[in-house]
Design a protein around this motif. Structure first.
Motif, PDB file in Angstrom:
ATOM      1  N   GLY A  35       0.823  -1.212   0.000  1.00 48.03           N
ATOM      2  CA  GLY A  35       0.000   0.000   0.000  1.00 48.03           C
ATOM      3  C   GLY A  35       0.851   1.252   0.000  1.00 48.03           C
ATOM      4  N   GLY A  36       0.195   2.408   0.175  1.00 44.87           N
ATOM      5  CA  GLY A  36       0.908   3.680   0.158  1.00 44.87           C
ATOM      6  C   GLY A  36       1.853   3.806   1.333  1.00 44.87           C
ATOM      7  N   PRO A  37       3.012   4.435   1.133  1.00 40.59           N
ATOM      8  CA  PRO A  37       3.981   4.551   2.227  1.00 40.59           C
ATOM      9  C   PRO A  37       3.569   5.621   3.251  1.00 40.59           C
ATOM     10  CG  PRO A  37       4.840   5.632   0.258  1.00 40.59           C
ATOM     11  CD  PRO A  37       3.509   5.034  -0.116  1.00 40.59           C
ATOM     12  N   ASN A  73       8.807  -5.276  -3.031  1.00 43.84           N
ATOM     13  CA  ASN A  73       7.516  -4.961  -3.631  1.00 43.84           C
ATOM     14  C   ASN A  73       6.443  -5.969  -3.229  1.00 43.84           C
ATOM     15  OD1 ASN A  73       9.671  -3.862  -5.927  1.00 43.84           O
ATOM     16  ND2 ASN A  73       7.993  -2.465  -5.430  1.00 43.84           N
ATOM     17  N   ARG A  96      11.598 -12.065  -5.828  1.00 46.13           N
ATOM     18  CA  ARG A  96      12.437 -10.956  -5.371  1.00 46.13           C
ATOM     19  C   ARG A  96      12.350 -10.779  -3.856  1.00 46.13           C
ATOM     20  NH1 ARG A  96      10.566  -6.267  -7.486  1.00 46.13           N
ATOM     21  NH2 ARG A  96      12.572  -5.338  -6.999  1.00 46.13           N
ATOM     22  N   PRO A 128      11.531   7.902   5.325  1.00 47.17           N
ATOM     23  CA  PRO A 128      10.131   7.708   4.919  1.00 47.17           C
ATOM     24  C   PRO A 128      10.069   6.781   3.703  1.00 47.17           C
ATOM     25  CG  PRO A 128      10.940   9.801   4.076  1.00 47.17           C
ATOM     26  CD  PRO A 128      12.074   9.184   4.864  1.00 47.17           C
ATOM     27  N   ALA A 153       8.663   3.300   1.548  1.00 49.25           N
ATOM     28  CA  ALA A 153       8.729   1.877   1.885  1.00 49.25           C
ATOM     29  C   ALA A 153      10.073   1.342   1.426  1.00 49.25           C
ATOM     30  CB  ALA A 153       7.584   1.117   1.227  1.00 49.25           C
ATOM     31  N   GLY A 156       9.988  -1.435  -0.884  1.00 56.35           N
ATOM     32  CA  GLY A 156       9.106  -1.277  -2.035  1.00 56.35           C
ATOM     33  C   GLY A 156       7.730  -1.793  -1.682  1.00 56.35           C
ATOM     34  N   SER A 157       6.750  -1.418  -2.462  1.00 58.36           N
ATOM     35  CA  SER A 157       5.368  -1.741  -2.133  1.00 58.36           C
ATOM     36  C   SER A 157       4.668  -2.344  -3.342  1.00 58.36           C
ATOM     37  CB  SER A 157       4.668  -0.466  -1.678  1.00 58.36           C
ATOM     38  OG  SER A 157       3.385  -0.750  -1.212  1.00 58.36           O
ATOM     39  N   CYS A 158       3.412  -2.725  -3.149  1.00 64.98           N
ATOM     40  CA  CYS A 158       2.596  -3.199  -4.273  1.00 64.98           C
ATOM     41  C   CYS A 158       1.133  -2.957  -3.939  1.00 64.98           C
ATOM     42  CB  CYS A 158       2.834  -4.693  -4.530  1.00 64.98           C
ATOM     43  SG  CYS A 158       2.174  -5.769  -3.231  1.00 64.98           S
ATOM     44  N   ARG A 159       0.295  -3.113  -4.917  1.00 66.09           N
ATOM     45  CA  ARG A 159      -1.155  -3.037  -4.658  1.00 66.09           C
ATOM     46  C   ARG A 159      -1.815  -4.310  -5.206  1.00 66.09           C
ATOM     47  NH1 ARG A 159      -2.757   1.427  -2.169  1.00 66.09           N
ATOM     48  NH2 ARG A 159      -1.708   3.400  -2.564  1.00 66.09           N
ATOM     49  N   VAL A 181       1.233  14.528  -1.637  1.00 68.98           N
ATOM     50  CA  VAL A 181       1.972  13.380  -1.107  1.00 68.98           C
ATOM     51  C   VAL A 181       2.900  13.691   0.065  1.00 68.98           C
ATOM     52  CG1 VAL A 181       1.887  11.993  -3.202  1.00 68.98           C
ATOM     53  CG2 VAL A 181       3.767  13.592  -2.882  1.00 68.98           C
ATOM     54  N   ARG A 208       2.244  12.108   3.397  1.00 66.63           N
ATOM     55  CA  ARG A 208       2.625  10.747   3.766  1.00 66.63           C
ATOM     56  C   ARG A 208       4.120  10.507   3.662  1.00 66.63           C
ATOM     57  NH1 ARG A 208       0.026   8.072  -1.606  1.00 66.63           N
ATOM     58  NH2 ARG A 208       1.876   8.129  -2.897  1.00 66.63           N
ATOM     59  N   CYS A 209       4.855  11.382   2.971  1.00 68.36           N
ATOM     60  CA  CYS A 209       6.276  11.076   2.757  1.00 68.36           C
ATOM     61  C   CYS A 209       7.222  12.076   3.396  1.00 68.36           C
ATOM     62  CB  CYS A 209       6.579  10.908   1.277  1.00 68.36           C
ATOM     63  SG  CYS A 209       6.463  12.411   0.312  1.00 68.36           S
ATOM     64  N   SER A 242      18.501   3.806   1.206  1.00 71.52           N
ATOM     65  CA  SER A 242      17.761   3.193   0.102  1.00 71.52           C
ATOM     66  C   SER A 242      18.464   1.926  -0.337  1.00 71.52           C
ATOM     67  CB  SER A 242      17.647   4.159  -1.081  1.00 71.52           C
ATOM     68  OG  SER A 242      18.937   4.545  -1.499  1.00 71.52           O
TER      69      SER A 242
END
Lengths: 407, 407
Positions: free
Chosen positions: A12-14, A43, A52, A72, A74, A77-80, A297, A300-301, A405
């Motif tokens: 989801g969103g970071p 992700n 991965r 801040p 993810a 990495g993220s996914c939906r 954004v 959230r970041c 990172s």
């Protein structure tokens, strides 16, 4: 030897502290004798399905892990990605085969509603197939809309960002004497928690923001214009906070009112937000200076307004989840339980993830003023403790925030 | 006794350190034996003409003055009032009569181009009429567009805000694997200094923001789309910084391209920024995920990213101006003179305000890459020293930044 490995993912969103939750899980897992390797899905479940992932011991030096707490976004990495409803879908045995290959005993997923849906499905599939993988959800969302928890990691920092930015914009609006209206559009499609946090910017009674509109109640633009006229009696510079998701009594989003603001030079539809729409409404109908600001954004970041309380709680919740999994818990989400407002005290708990996923907690109507243009004292008592404490973000050699990172 | 009083005002858009300049002027004036009272015009020359001013000794406790250094916005309030070109206009004798009543010997105005125009006119009127009031300009603008000064107070903090926010938005953009384009719209109608500061967000070669467009060169949307396609080779998540004032070779602003994005439900014209336009262009032409973020007023009013260098220099410039006025200088603006880049060193100077007002300093074309999509190393050498150092903003009992404001 009976040691099992742990894998953790973000989805989801970071938020400003989703990596603090990650830090809590990973650092606690590394401390535990009975946990072997600590893996991170890249992700989320989607990247993991594509093979991965990383091993935290290989990816990080010991001091580097600390940097997660002030980074801040993810890290993993993220996914939906939504798992299929049908537990007979072939993706499930595929996933669990991969878990088996990596000798996973503990699966952690950090996220909001949709991510808890993943936790629910995986834990139900495990139960169904007799797998003893323990599946735990770590909450995360700036929207603060998860049920069965007092609040969510990420909300406190986002609320602190909103409150301090609204205060700064108010300072900016006050420099001129001419009547002006500033509309601040804040994230929140169905839940107004973050917009309500704009109220915390007030330093005294009748201070800006003078009006606050949440998606929990119906928005009436004529009543809104009348409220602005009345607000001018208190201050020539009126600041208004609105949720992106405000809508009228028929459920039409205010941002859809400007359906004619719809074509660029290619004939494609363009949508401005409700802030832009209201800015124009105010300018045209009240004939005063108007502007709109979409916080966007950064809510959230931004790490600059990270709440120390939020950060600390996210780390604790991460670690708590690991200890719970070791005790045999599964299919649970870590929750926040408030035991006192003054002084603020909270403990951690566990809730059935099936009771959480796909539900939404909105601001109680009793916390919204009768006319829907403000929040009550109850909201202040609830939200103020969550935004307390500044976090020092380490600076790099270039003088800017030094975020970690992946290589 | 020959002691004269000093009056100071603020004008134009606020910045994070315009109150640091004010602190420099006021604290130095209070230290000087030969200066009597220290007054502040409320809402600049316009408010002063209406009889509005304060006495700093009455308005402030001793420790309170320090708070000016960490309070954004214009403490005294601002105005956008332009004095008439004709020095025979009756407003001039009216103003000087008011100065005489208050026994003003020193007039300070903190602002940008337009404010220096006020300084120019008042000093010329004083010369013409034999008044011995000394008139000094203190520079201020986030746009960094004043000539005859290396840079301006306010720019360093705004640049620090832009650079760190672009870095945070990049972190946010990187969480998904799907191709995406994020357009960040940055202030600057004619001068691209602040947009160029977006480049400072890069941590390594080929890092975001991969493309930067300033108003100093002509923008071609087909070339822009081709550049994005090429940028995808380096990173699936492309971040682009654009100045609000980018325009094509015919001088048409890109934000005017969407002239059909023009009617709300009342038939009134609505204008989106160039960021929104480019977001739609990218989505429609390249068929990828696109979003736009307008950094908006936080660029000038956020205290969270105040540059310690910027703050310190603003205070020094304020004090320097007072000492110069006491030495007999008038019709001058305090300027920054850089003597070395590595290590960064600068001294203060004075320039004829008539050579400054109504002119604009843009980014040198040699500092912009040939194809107009980036800045060169020269810009980094210039800008990096200006954003150095974090400033701790005091927190109030509510846990939020404790800004000082007029009662």
């Amino acid at each position: 030897m009976n040691r099992k490995n742990l894998i953790v993912g973000q989805s989801g969103g970071p938020t400003a502290v989703i990596n603090s939750s990650l830090y809590g899980v990973v650092s606690e897992a590394m401390r535990q004798e009975s946990i072997g390797r600590v893996y991170g899905m890249l992700n989320g479940i989607e990247g993991f399905l594509a093979g991965r992932f990383l091993d935290f011991k290989e990816a990080f030096g010991a001091d580097e892990l600390e940097k997660l707490k002030t980074t801040p976004g993810a890290y993993l990495g993220s996914c939906r990605y939504k798992l299929p409803e049908d537990l007979n879908d072939p993706v499930y045995p595929l996933l669990f085969r991969k878990f088996e290959e990596l000798e996973i005993g503990y699966f952690f997923y950090i996220g909001g509603n949709d991510s808890m849906d993943t936790v629910s499905k995986l834990s139900r599939y495990a139960a169904k197939t007799g797998s003893n993988i323990r599946v735990i959800g770590e909450p995360k969302t700036i929207d603060n809309d998860l049920v069965l928890t007092d609040h969510t990691p990420g909300f406190g920092s986002a609320a602190r960002y909103v409150a301090s930015t609204v205060r700064e914009i108010t300072v900016d609006a006050n420099v001129y004497e001419t009547k002006s209206v500033t509309i601040i559009e804040i994230m929140g499609r169905h839940a107004g928690w973050l917009t309500a946090a704009g109220a915390l910017a007030r330093k005294h009674a009748n201070d800006n923001p003078l009006l606050i509109y949440l998606p929990e109640t119906a928005f009436d633009q004529e009543a809104f214009l009348a409220k602005i006229e009345a607000a001018f009696e208190k201050n020539p510079n009126v600041v208004v906070c609105v949720s992106e998701g405000i809508h009228d009594k028929d459920g039409t989003f205010i941002c859809e009112y400007d359906n004619s603001v719809g074509t660029d030079s290619f004939g494609h539809k363009m949508l401005a937000g409700c802030g832009k729409y209201l800015e124009n409404l105010v300018r045209n109908r009240l004939n005063v200076k108007a502007r709109s600001v979409e916080l966007n954004v950064s809510q959230r970041c931004s790490a600059s307004m990270m709440s120390a309380t939020d950060q600390k709680e996210a780390v604790l919740a991460g670690a708590f989840g690991v200890k719970a999994a070791l005790k045999g818990e599964t299919g649970k989400m870590v929750s926040y339980v408030r035991t006192s407002n003054l002084p603020y005290r909270m403990t951690l708990g566990l809730e059935d993830v099936n009771e959480i996923c796909n539900k939404e907690k909105t601001v109680p109507l009793e916390w919204i003023s009768q006319d829907g243009s403000d929040v009550t004292e109850d909201f202040f008592a609830y939200a103020l403790p969550l935004i307390q404490g500044a976090v020092e973000i380490p600076l790099g050699s270039d003088g800017l925030p030094d975020f970690i990172s992946r290589k």
